[in-house]
Design an enzyme around this catalytic site. Structure first.
Site, PDB file in Angstrom:
ATOM      1  CE  LYS A  79      -4.094  -4.198   1.320  1.00 18.78           C
ATOM      2  NZ  LYS A  79      -4.679  -3.457   1.958  1.00 18.78           N
ATOM      3  CG  HIS A 117     -11.359   1.001   0.323  1.00 20.36           C
ATOM      4  ND1 HIS A 117     -11.423  -0.342   0.794  1.00 20.36           N
ATOM      5  CD2 HIS A 117     -10.334   1.800   0.967  1.00 20.36           C
ATOM      6  CE1 HIS A 117     -10.396  -0.535   1.791  1.00 20.36           C
ATOM      7  NE2 HIS A 117      -9.815   0.391   1.880  1.00 20.36           N
ATOM      8  CG  ASP A 128      -2.074  -1.249   1.321  1.00 22.35           C
ATOM      9  OD1 ASP A 128      -2.168  -1.966   0.157  1.00 22.35           O
ATOM     10  OD2 ASP A 128      -2.749  -1.255   2.139  1.00 22.35           O
ATOM     11  CG  HIS A 185     -14.939   0.151   1.986  1.00 20.66           C
ATOM     12  ND1 HIS A 185     -14.294  -0.284   3.036  1.00 20.66           N
ATOM     13  CD2 HIS A 185     -15.081  -1.143   0.928  1.00 20.66           C
ATOM     14  CE1 HIS A 185     -14.082  -1.558   2.941  1.00 20.66           C
ATOM     15  NE2 HIS A 185     -14.294  -2.129   1.847  1.00 20.66           N
ATOM     16  CG  ASP A 195      -6.466  -0.058   1.269  1.00 24.94           C
ATOM     17  OD1 ASP A 195      -6.799  -1.184   1.643  1.00 24.94           O
ATOM     18  OD2 ASP A 195      -6.928   0.924   1.993  1.00 24.94           O
ATOM     19  CG  HIS A 238      -8.549   5.412   2.874  1.00 23.54           C
ATOM     20  ND1 HIS A 238      -9.548   4.921   3.954  1.00 23.54           N
ATOM     21  CD2 HIS A 238      -7.856   3.955   2.702  1.00 23.54           C
ATOM     22  CE1 HIS A 238      -9.425   3.764   4.220  1.00 23.54           C
ATOM     23  NE2 HIS A 238      -8.673   3.129   3.362  1.00 23.54           N
ATOM     24  CB  CYS A 293      -2.093  -2.907   5.288  1.00 26.11           C
ATOM     25  SG  CYS A 293      -3.796  -2.219   5.240  1.00 26.11           S
TER      26      CYS A 293
HETATM   27  C1  VGL Z   1      -4.633   0.565   5.577  1.00 23.14           C
HETATM   28  C2  VGL Z   1      -5.977   1.637   6.863  1.00 23.14           C
HETATM   29  C3  VGL Z   1      -7.203   1.510   6.299  1.00 23.14           C
HETATM   30  C4  VGL Z   1      -3.135   0.448   5.592  1.00 23.14           C
HETATM   31  C5  VGL Z   1      -5.580   0.546   4.965  1.00 23.14           C
HETATM   32  O1  VGL Z   1      -2.634   0.048   4.390  1.00 23.14           O
HETATM   33  O2  VGL Z   1      -2.296   0.140   6.777  1.00 23.14           O
HETATM   34  N1  VGL Z   1      -4.890   1.291   6.900  1.00 23.14           N
HETATM   35  N2  VGL Z   1      -6.721   0.907   4.876  1.00 23.14           N
HETATM   36 ZN    ZN Z   2      -8.219   0.964   3.550  1.00 28.02          ZN
END
Ligand code: VGL
Ligand code: ZN
Length: 212
Positions: A115, A57, A17, A61, A55, A90, A160
């Site tokens: 994901k 979404h 990410d 979401h 990431d 996000h 993550c």
């Molecule tokens: C993440 C919060 C929400 C991450 C992703 O990549 O750690 N944290 N979505």
């Molecule tokens: Zn996320």
């Protein structure tokens, strides 16, 4: 620890990410998030195999605080599968915030795994969604490709990256966290808890300088 470690031909660098929304100025900026970019770029040449996660979404979401009237970002909600931190909107599919950091230079990456695309389940881990049973397919991919150890870097250490590391162990992979190639959100002690949980699960922690 200053011992040198790998990488071997069948080791994987799993880059979690490294997207604009988690870097400076992003919707869910991780403190110093963009600092991982040069570290990861420098590490990448030492690995024969690289996989990136993204990431990804849909708008609206269920992990977004904006989908829960009256709730604020960083509060915790009870969802069908358990407690879930509510985040600012996000990494919405197709937006600039969801794009990889412009200076991340990994054209040789073999797979980009998206994901968090199911509207009602978050997915911190690269292996299983937050219900802890819906697989992303990455475990099968690594097995079929004959990839052995998983070296982890990226954002965020305590979400993550941690969830991916614990699932990699759960699936039986040797797992190595490259600590200075990660940055944390650190919500209410979550970084200390993540470090302890990963150590307990047998995740080895190293620095980038130990690799190669
Ligand atoms: C993440 C919060 C929400 C991450 C992703 O990549 O750690 N944290 N979505
Ligand atoms: Zn996320």
């Amino acid at each position: 620890m200053t011992e040198r470690i790998g990488p071997e031909d069948d080791d994987l660098l799993l880059v979690i990410d490294v997207q604009n929304d988690f870097c400076g100025g992003g919707a869910l900026a991780v403190p110093e998030g963009e600092a991982v970019v040069p570290v990861i770029n420098a590490l990448a040449g030492r690995f024969g195999h690289i996989v990136l996660t993204q990431d990804w979404h849909p708008a609206g979401h269920l992990s977004f605080a904006s989908s829960h009237p009256g709730r604020q970002p960083f509060e915790t909600a009870e969802l069908g599968y358990g407690p879930q931190v509510l985040w600012p909107d996000h990494c919405v599919q197709g937006t600039q915030g969801a794009a990889f950091h412009a200076e991340l230079a990994l054209p040789q990456a073999e797979l980009v795994l998206r994901k968090g695309f199911r509207p009602a389940i978050d997915s911190y881990s690269a292996f299983f969604e937050n219900d802890q049973k819906t697989p992303t397919g990455l475990g099968g991919y690594l097995r079929e490709r004959g990839l052995g150890r998983v070296f982890l870097c990226g954002l965020a250490t305590d979400f993550c990256v941690q969830f991916s590391a614990l699932d990699a162990r759960r699936l039986g992979f040797e797992t190595v966290l490259i600590e200075d190639a990660c940055r944390a959100i650190d919500l209410e002690g979550s970084l200390a808890a993540a470090r302890a949980g990963m150590a307990e699960a047998g995740v080895l922690t190293v620095t980038a300088g130990q690799i190669g």
